[in-house]
Design an enzyme around this catalytic site. Sequence first.
Site, PDB file in Angstrom:
ATOM      1  CG  HIS A 252      -2.075   0.923   1.120  1.00 53.61           C
ATOM      2  ND1 HIS A 252      -3.047   0.811   0.146  1.00 53.61           N
ATOM      3  CD2 HIS A 252      -2.416   2.007   1.867  1.00 53.61           C
ATOM      4  CE1 HIS A 252      -3.940   1.770   0.303  1.00 53.61           C
ATOM      5  NE2 HIS A 252      -3.580   2.515   1.340  1.00 53.61           N
TER       6      HIS A 252
ATOM      7  CE  LYS B 216      -7.502  -8.181 -14.960  1.00 52.25           C
ATOM      8  NZ  LYS B 216      -6.606  -7.096 -15.395  1.00 52.25           N
TER       9      LYS B 216
ATOM     10  CB  SER C 171       0.310  -2.988  -7.857  1.00 48.59           C
ATOM     11  OG  SER C 171      -0.504  -3.535  -6.845  1.00 48.59           O
TER      12      SER C 171
ATOM     13  CD  GLU D 229       2.580 -33.378   0.699  1.00 48.71           C
ATOM     14  OE1 GLU D 229       2.748 -34.129  -0.270  1.00 48.71           O
ATOM     15  OE2 GLU D 229       1.464 -33.117   1.176  1.00 48.71           O
TER      16      GLU D 229
END
Length: 388
Positions: free
Chosen positions: A202, A228, A206, A272
Site C-alpha cells: 500500500h 477481476k 503495485s 511433499e
Amino acid sequence: MRLLKSHFLLRLLNSYLIDSPQPANISYLWNFGSLLGVCLIIQILTGVFLAMHYTPHVDFAFNSVEHIMRDVNSGYILRYCHANVASFFFIFVYAHIARGLYYSSYRAPRVALWSIGVIILILMMATAFLGYVLPYGQMSLWGATVITNLLSAIPVFGHDLVELIWGGFSVSNATLNRFFSLHFLLPFVLAALVVAHLMALHTHGSNNPNGISGNSDRYPFHPYFSFKDLVTVFAFLLVLSIMIFYFPNLLGHSDNYIEANPMSTPASIVPEWYLLPFYAILRSIPNKLLGVIAMFGSLLILLILPVTDLSRIRGSQFRPLMKIALWSFFVNFFILTWIGAMHPETPYLEIGQISTAFYFAWFLIIVPAIGIIENTIFDIANNNVMNR
C-alpha cells in the site's frame, strides 16, 4: 460511501479494498495475491475444525485422521480440502514469485515488500512441513526423522538442538505435540506477516507490466479489480472442488496411508512435491553441513536480488537476454523438482548437481552480468545519439 469514511477501521478498509488506486494495465498475473489470501483463509478455517478432532499422540494420531475421514460429518471434505489447498497455496506462491521475478517487483522502492514476501515463503514451508508430519503415516514419520536430523550437522550444538526438537532421542510423542502446537500457531503469525506485506504494498502501490510509474493512469480497486479477482477465485474454487471430489490424492503420497512404523523404512523418503526443489539441492551436495547451508541459502538468496540486479531497466519484457535467463531459471526449477522425487543415484545426482550450480549462478553471476551488459549497451547507444 460516506459511511466507509466515518470510522478509522472502515476508512482503513476503504483505502485498501475500495478506493486503492491500481495501475490500469495490470493483468490477471496480478491476481495471485488475492488467491493466496483465499487459500490462507481456507487453511485457517479447515485447520481449526480439523484440530477439534485430531489427537496429537503417536498411538492415536493416524487413527484420529481416519476417524475424521470416516466418522465425522463431511470430515473427508475438510481433510482433503486442507491437504489440496496446501498444494494450491504453493502453486500460487511460486507463480506469484515468478511474476515478481519477471517484472522485477523486487526492485526499489519495493524492497521491503519483496523481503517480507520471502519471509512469508520460508514460514509457509515450515508450516507445511509441520503439517505433513501430523497424519503420522510412514512418510510423515520418516520425513520428520530425515529433515529434523539435518540440523545435527550444525557444529557444537547440532545434536542437542535435534534432541530438543524431538523431545527425546527419536521422533516420538513429544515431537508430535511440538509439531501440532507450532502448526496451529504459525498460520496466525503468517496472517500477521500478510498484513505487513499488504501495508508495504500500500505504501508504494503495485508494480505494472511496463515497469514505470503508473500514477497517471490508475483505477480504484473496486469495482474494476475486485471483480477481476473474483473471476480467478471462482475458477480456483471450481478446480479445487473437482480435485477434492474426483482426484483427492493426486498430489499426495500413497505411503502416508500406511501407519507410521519406526521399524520399517520406506523405499524412498521424499517430502511433499512443493519442497522437492530444495530437497534436490540438499541431496546434490555430498557434505551434510554444506547441503543444509545450500538448502536454506537457496531460499535466502532471493533477498539479494535487489542488490545483484544492476540493470537500469525494470522488468524483463524489454530485455531479451533477461527473458532467456529467466525462462532458463524456470525450466531449471522444474528439473530440480523432478530430481527431488528421484532416487539419489546416477544420473539423477549429477543432473541435480548441475541444476543446483545453475540455480546459485543465476542469482550471483548471470543476473549481475546481464545487468552490466545491458547498461554498457545502453551507454554506448546514448553516446552515439549524443554525438550525432
